[in-house]
Design an enzyme around this catalytic site. Structure first.
Site, PDB file in Angstrom:
ATOM      1  N   CYS A  34       0.840  -1.210   0.000  1.00 52.23           N
ATOM      2  CA  CYS A  34       0.000   0.000   0.000  1.00 52.23           C
ATOM      3  C   CYS A  34       0.874   1.259   0.000  1.00 52.23           C
ATOM      4  CB  CYS A  34      -0.916   0.021   1.220  1.00 52.23           C
ATOM      5  SG  CYS A  34      -2.051  -1.375   1.314  1.00 52.23           S
TER       6      CYS A  34
HETATM    7  C1  BEZ Z   1       0.632  -4.660   1.990  1.00 53.50           C
HETATM    8  O1  BEZ Z   1       0.224  -3.574   1.582  1.00 53.50           O
HETATM    9  O2  BEZ Z   1       1.761  -5.057   1.726  1.00 53.50           O
HETATM   10  C2  BEZ Z   1      -0.255  -5.499   2.863  1.00 53.50           C
HETATM   11  C3  BEZ Z   1      -1.510  -5.063   3.221  1.00 53.50           C
HETATM   12  C4  BEZ Z   1      -2.301  -5.860   4.034  1.00 53.50           C
HETATM   13  C5  BEZ Z   1      -1.860  -7.074   4.453  1.00 53.50           C
HETATM   14  C6  BEZ Z   1      -0.612  -7.523   4.064  1.00 53.50           C
HETATM   15  C7  BEZ Z   1       0.198  -6.738   3.275  1.00 53.50           C
END
Ligand code: BEZ
Length: 241
Positions: free
Chosen positions: A70
């Site tokens: 994200c």
């Molecule tokens: C990520 O953005 O890497 C992520 C988001 C939620 C759970 C696991 C990873």
């Protein structure tokens, strides 16, 4: 009446997942008007219709603030402010994370990417909106939204839906390309071929006569196949002069 006994084209039965037999309240589809909602954001409260109407909109969900993939998605959006602004599109992110955590996260991103997070991100703490908008896929994540993007036109109509898993970040370049493609279609009536970028040839819809193409772009269409005609714009890519 038997609703769920579908067969494939050769007559073999198709086994649908059990969940498909449950009734579905609303799954957003291309062409639907996006519903209005009120939400807290990093720029203060937003009433969606009054905030969005009249602009192209990218509304996207992501699972959580301060998570790795994200962070790269918001960082790339932040870094491409000029390209986004050129499309006229406004952007709104959505996740369950509290606003104060999202604000701290924006500061981290701004420091790493050396770019302002120029768009608001909103907080949907109980995931109610995420559920309503079909952003929760229980096999992908037990409670957080997946990476779902809606592109809306200035009349608040859904024009494109992307759905990505938690483990793959979306492409800002592709998002901008699709907004440009939709605008080109709306402005000209031409259809948009695969992997099109601004300046590339366009697909002539079957109802448009060759003479009309000549009037619109100043040259006749190129007939690639009886069912595929391409129009080259006035600024034909790669043309001399
Ligand atoms: C990520 O953005 O890497 C992520 C988001 C939620 C759970 C696991 C990873």
């Amino acid at each position: 009446m038997q609703l769920f006994a579908p067969k494939s084209y050769d007559g073999t039965p198709i086994h649908l997942p059990k969940s498909s037999k449950r009734s579905v309240r609303w799954l957003p589809q291309i062409g639907d008007i996006f519903p209005n909602f009120q939400i807290a954001s990093t720029d203060g409260p937003i009433e969606f219709w009054s905030w969005a109407e009249g602009s192209w909109i990218l509304l996207f969900s992501h699972p959580e603030a301060k998570t790795p993939v994200c962070t790269t998605e918001l960082g790339e959006l932040a870094s491409n402010q000029a390209e986004f602004k050129a499309t006229g599109a406004k952007v709104l992110g959505l996740s369950p994370s509290p606003i104060n955590v999202q604000q701290e996260w924006h500061s981290d991103i701004e420091a790493i990417y050396n770019a302002k997070v120029w768009f608001p991100t909103a907080s949907d703490p109980n995931g109610e909106l995420a559920s309503l908008f079909g952003m929760k896929h229980r096999h992908e994540h037990p409670d957080a939204p997946i990476r779902k993007s809606f592109i809306l036109d200035p009349q608040l109509r859904i024009r494109v839906i992307f759905e990505y898993p938690v483990c793959v970040g979306r492409s800002v370049e592709e998002t901008i390309r699709v907004i440009q493609a939709l605008k080109m279609h709306d402005d000209t009536g031409f259809a948009i071929p695969s992997d099109w970028y601004e300046g590339d040839p366009l697909v002539v819809p079957s109802e448009l006569a060759d003479a009309d193409v000549m009037t619109l772009v100043g040259s006749p269409p190129v007939i690639v196949l009886p069912y595929l005609r391409m129009a080259f714009g006035k600024e034909r890519k790669g043309a001399a002069g």
